[in-house]
Write an enzyme that holds these catalytic residues in place. Structure first.
Site, PDB file in Angstrom:
ATOM      1  N   GLU A  56      45.034 -62.057  20.501  1.00 25.49           N
ATOM      2  CA  GLU A  56      45.674 -62.972  19.546  1.00 25.49           C
ATOM      3  C   GLU A  56      45.551 -64.439  19.953  1.00 25.49           C
ATOM      4  O   GLU A  56      46.519 -65.199  19.920  1.00 25.49           O
ATOM      5  CB  GLU A  56      47.123 -62.552  19.314  1.00 25.49           C
ATOM      6  CG  GLU A  56      47.205 -61.170  18.683  1.00 25.49           C
ATOM      7  CD  GLU A  56      48.615 -60.623  18.489  1.00 25.49           C
ATOM      8  OE1 GLU A  56      49.573 -61.297  18.911  1.00 25.49           O
ATOM      9  OE2 GLU A  56      48.751 -59.516  17.939  1.00 25.49           O
ATOM     10  N   GLU A  96      44.633 -53.728  16.307  1.00 24.87           N
ATOM     11  CA  GLU A  96      46.062 -53.493  16.543  1.00 24.87           C
ATOM     12  C   GLU A  96      46.791 -53.671  15.227  1.00 24.87           C
ATOM     13  O   GLU A  96      46.631 -54.690  14.556  1.00 24.87           O
ATOM     14  CB  GLU A  96      46.615 -54.460  17.592  1.00 24.87           C
ATOM     15  CG  GLU A  96      48.101 -54.291  17.874  1.00 24.87           C
ATOM     16  CD  GLU A  96      48.633 -55.330  18.863  1.00 24.87           C
ATOM     17  OE1 GLU A  96      47.959 -55.586  19.882  1.00 24.87           O
ATOM     18  OE2 GLU A  96      49.713 -55.899  18.601  1.00 24.87           O
TER      19      GLU A  96
END
Length: 537
Positions: free
Chosen positions: A202, A319
């Site tokens: 991220e 994810e």
């Protein structure tokens, strides 16, 4: 499979109960699913279903609730029989090791003299914890466990090592690969098999906690590829190179792909489209067809970017937990979440997403397994049925009728015909679903079907296999799933239950009860798209 008589008895009992429910408490509508069977519209990996494991310590808490317990990669009980059997049931299951703390995780080295200190709480640190360390002894235990259970491992590497993170989240500097290279060399030395190495978590686009420009990330990913090529020289197959494991940002992803297309195998993005775990409207969003449709735009955009670039890079969802900050107990770990989860699997597959990694296998309030007991939550069985029934070729599918009925179809996995997934988001309406035999669908003539239809107990060529999923007690918040009216639970030995279908005559429509999910394996539908896909055993 049980005896023929027991199969017939279960079927009659189940259908009578369903009919009674329909007459007393629901409406009935007829609908049609049309399938273009001339050719597939997308292809997914045979191991499409993937799950994640995270590094969060027990004192990771969200909104006053601490839901991780002993579910971290650093402390989860690897000797638990249910845990082992849950992974083995997939044969194999892809497992991505990573998450927020991976960019604060360092790896013990063989010549390390300083202690390998675990994560510790620090509210002023990024994500609330000081940097932690993975002991080589624990890496050995994990590697043996994954080998024993037949898992395919994607390891997420620390991509912030060497960078300076500013207060606004921007970063300066390139990736210091020394520690990661040490872990990779040790892994190869010990003959541990890694399916893929992934860089960072991220950090793309605006980032979460920190961000790295696409240009710098491309340089760093090339560095990872060089390291892997050198260390795995002479070893085949080599692990895949995966990046960036972040939220989709069209401009960032386009630049990154253009600069890594020759060395990158997979580009990964994350999904938490339902909002925070504390959101009071989670169930409303899950049951709203328009809201579910929203994420399709991301899948489509990424597919278009990859096609325009001419690259062979594949797209994965690396994810996806739906609701961030560990999910919401009795929502993201309950029956209702299978509506969102299976719809995500179906929708992402339509746009050539090759693999979909669910957050998590265990841990938080969105695990496929219960964090403390390891007992499978409803989504585990949804995932397992998808894995066993839905083949790699995705078919164009349209349901004519209510928008509350979601439909997806694939060529069947290692079998004749197709598998149809039907998701009923309506609280009152039962849908009797027929399949249209347009000119592109090659179906055995009706006379031929009728001539071979036998009693459902025989499993003749005029029958299909149906798997009806409902919530125990009819509660969407139940953590117990029923398959064809039977409760799914592990036995005292920790064995995952058999997933037995109902055998239903091809002359009957597929009846989908309110708030239920149906997988229907239809072997008598022979499509051009699936003609050459049946495997020998």
């Amino acid at each position: 499979m049980g005896s023929s008589s027991s199969q017939t008895g279960i079927f009659i009992w189940f259908m009578l109960i369903m009919l009674l429910f329909v007459l007393m408490d629901s409406d009935v509508e007829n609908g049609w699913v049309s399938i273009d069977g001339e050719s597939g519209i997308a292809e997914i990996d045979s191991e499409f279903v993937c799950a994640t494991m995270d590094w969060w310590p027990p004192d990771k808490c969200d909104y006053g609730t601490c839901s991780w317990a002993q579910a971290s990669l650093l402390n989860v009980d690897l000797n638990n029989t249910v845990f082992q059997n849950a992974i083995k049931a997939f044969s194999p299951l892809k497992i991505r090791l990573g998450g927020s703390l991976q960019d604060e995780l360092f790896y013990e080295t063989e010549n390390q003299t300083e202690p390998c200190i675990p994560f510790s709480k620090n509210t002023s640190a990024m994500f609330g914890f000081n940097a932690g360390c993975l002991p080589l002894s624990r890496w050995n235990e994990l590697s043996h466990f994954f080998n024993k259970t037949g898992a395919k491992i994607i390891f997420g590497l620390n991509a912030l090592n060497g960078r300076q993170v500013h207060a606004d989240g921007s970063t300066v500097g390139s990736w210091n690969s020394t520690n990661a290279e040490s872990l990779i060399r040790y892994t190869v030395k010990k003959n541990y098999t890694i399916y893929a190495w992934e860089l960072g978590n991220e950090l793309s686009g605006s980032g979460v906690g920190a961000r790295v420009t696409a240009d710098q990330y491309a340089i760093d990913t090339k560095n990872l590829n060089n390291i892997v090529q050198e260390i795995y020289d002479g070893i085949e197959p080599k692990p895949l190179i995966i990046s960036p494991g972040g939220f989709f940002d069209a401009n960032w992803f386009k630049e990154f792909i253009n600069k890594t297309s020759e060395i990158l195998d997979v580009i990964t993005h994350h999904i938490y489209n339902l909002g925070s775990g504390v959101d009071k409207d989670l169930v409303k969003k899950i049951l709203n067809p328009s809201y579910l449709d929203g994420e399709a735009d991301v899948f489509k955009q990424l597919e278009n970017i990859l096609e325009a670039s001419g690259t062979l890079v594949s797209a994965w969802v690396g994810e996806a937990g739906g609701a961030y900050n560990s999910g919401h107990h009795l929502v993201t770990d309950a029956f209702v979440f299978s509506f969102w989860y299976l719809d995500q699997l179906g929708a992402s597959a339509v746009y050539n997403t090759k693999t979909y990694c669910r957050q998590t296998l265990i841990g938080g309030n969105y695990g496929l397994l219960n964090t403390t007991t390891f007992e499978p939550n409803p989504d585990y069985y949804s995932a397992l049925l998808w894995h066993r029934l839905m083949g790699s070729t995705v078919l164009s599918t349209k349901f004519t009728g209510s928008k509350k009925m979601r439909s997806y179809a694939h060529c069947a996995k290692q079998s004749d015909g197709i598998t149809l997934l039907l998701i009923n988001l309506d609280s009152r309406t039962t849908f009797n679903v027929n399949i249209s035999a347009d000119t592109l669908v090659k179906v055995k003539p009706r006379a031929q079907i009728e001539s071979v239809v036998q009693d459902t107990k025989t499993g003749g060529s005029g029958t299909r296999e149906e798997y009806h999923l409902t919530a125990k007690g009819g509660s969407l918040h139940s953590q117990t799933m029923l398959l064809n009216g039977n409760e799914l639970t592990v036995n005292l030995a920790g064995d995952i239950p058999e997933l037995e279908p109902l055998l239903v005559s091809s002359l009957q429509p597929i009846s989908v009860a309110p708030y239920s999910i149906v997988f229907a394996h239809i072997p008598y539908l022979t499509l051009n798209a699936c003609r050459n896909l049946v495997k020998d055993f």
